[in-house]
Design a protein around this motif. Structure first.
Motif, PDB file in Angstrom:
ATOM      1  N   ALA A 169       0.839  -1.208   0.000  1.00  0.00           N
ATOM      2  CA  ALA A 169       0.000   0.000   0.000  1.00  0.00           C
ATOM      3  C   ALA A 169       0.873   1.256   0.000  1.00  0.00           C
ATOM      4  O   ALA A 169       0.618   2.200  -0.770  1.00  0.00           O
TER       5      ALA A 169
ATOM      6  N   ILE B  92       1.343   4.332  -3.032  1.00  0.00           N
ATOM      7  CA  ILE B  92       1.171   5.772  -2.818  1.00  0.00           C
ATOM      8  C   ILE B  92       2.307   6.538  -3.497  1.00  0.00           C
ATOM      9  O   ILE B  92       2.090   7.563  -4.143  1.00  0.00           O
TER      10      ILE B  92
ATOM     11  N   LEU C 289      -5.428   0.852  -4.755  1.00  0.00           N
ATOM     12  CA  LEU C 289      -5.005   1.240  -3.411  1.00  0.00           C
ATOM     13  C   LEU C 289      -6.060   0.858  -2.375  1.00  0.00           C
ATOM     14  O   LEU C 289      -5.727   0.300  -1.317  1.00  0.00           O
TER      15      LEU C 289
END
Length: 192
Positions: free
Chosen positions: A82, A86, A166
């Motif tokens: 994750a 980003i 995401l």
């Protein structure tokens, strides 16, 4: 050789996921801390597996310790994934649901830590497992609302793809936490 149930790095840097998403734009310095923690967790997992091969007597069945180590590693891998997304997707503005999912991930990880401590001290783990399950259900709800909002409001198809992935990974972390809780409860059923 004494066994100690220690699967999390002592400094618990991987809880930086919530801090990463606490500000806009996200605090990219936290991504490197998460990556470092992921490497330390990989080393702990490898060390645990090597110790399983060398140790004649273990506190629990070898397959349970292996399942516990690998399921915990899966949690950390998903948190790292994750964080990496980003940076990879250059997320600058957070969407509805991202902070809530990160908070749920942190709460789940906190409860996992408590469940592992309870297991090591032979205290009840069931309340922790129940809370981890509740948090996973909460993450499912937040995830569904976030996806619905994403599809209702975002017109850029690339942004939809980025955020859908995401959100998928953030929700997957809570699934992985629930998997660990299931392993812990299985150990208790066998040895309790």
């Amino acid at each position: 050789m004494a066994w100690r149930l220690s699967f999390f790095p002592r400094d618990e840097q991987f809880f930086d996921l919530e801090q990463l998403l606490a500000v806009e734009p996200p605090d990219f310095t936290k991504i490197d801390l998460i990556k470092d923690a992921e490497h330390r967790c990989d080393a702990l997992t490898h060390d645990t597996i090597q110790r399983l091969h060398r140790t004649f007597v273990t506190p629990f069945d070898r397959e349970d310790l292996y399942a516990l180590a690998t399921s915990l590693d899966n949690v950390m891998d998903a948190i790292d994934h994750a964080a990496a997304l980003i940076r990879l997707y250059r997320i600058e503005r957070l969407r509805e649901g991202a902070r809530e999912l990160a908070h749920t991930v942190t709460a789940s990880a906190d409860r996992l830590h408590s469940a592992l401590e309870a297991l090591a001290q032979k205290r009840p783990v069931h309340p922790h497992a129940v809370e981890i399950n509740r948090l996973e259900n909460e993450a499912d709800r937040v995830y569904q609302e976030a996806i619905q909002h994403l599809f209702d409001t975002e017109r850029d198809p690339i942004a939809v793809l980025k955020w859908k992935e995401l959100f998928d990974v953030l929700e997957l972390i809570t699934d992985a936490c629930e998997d660990v809780a299931n392993v812990i409860e299985g150990v208790v059923v066998k040895h309790g």
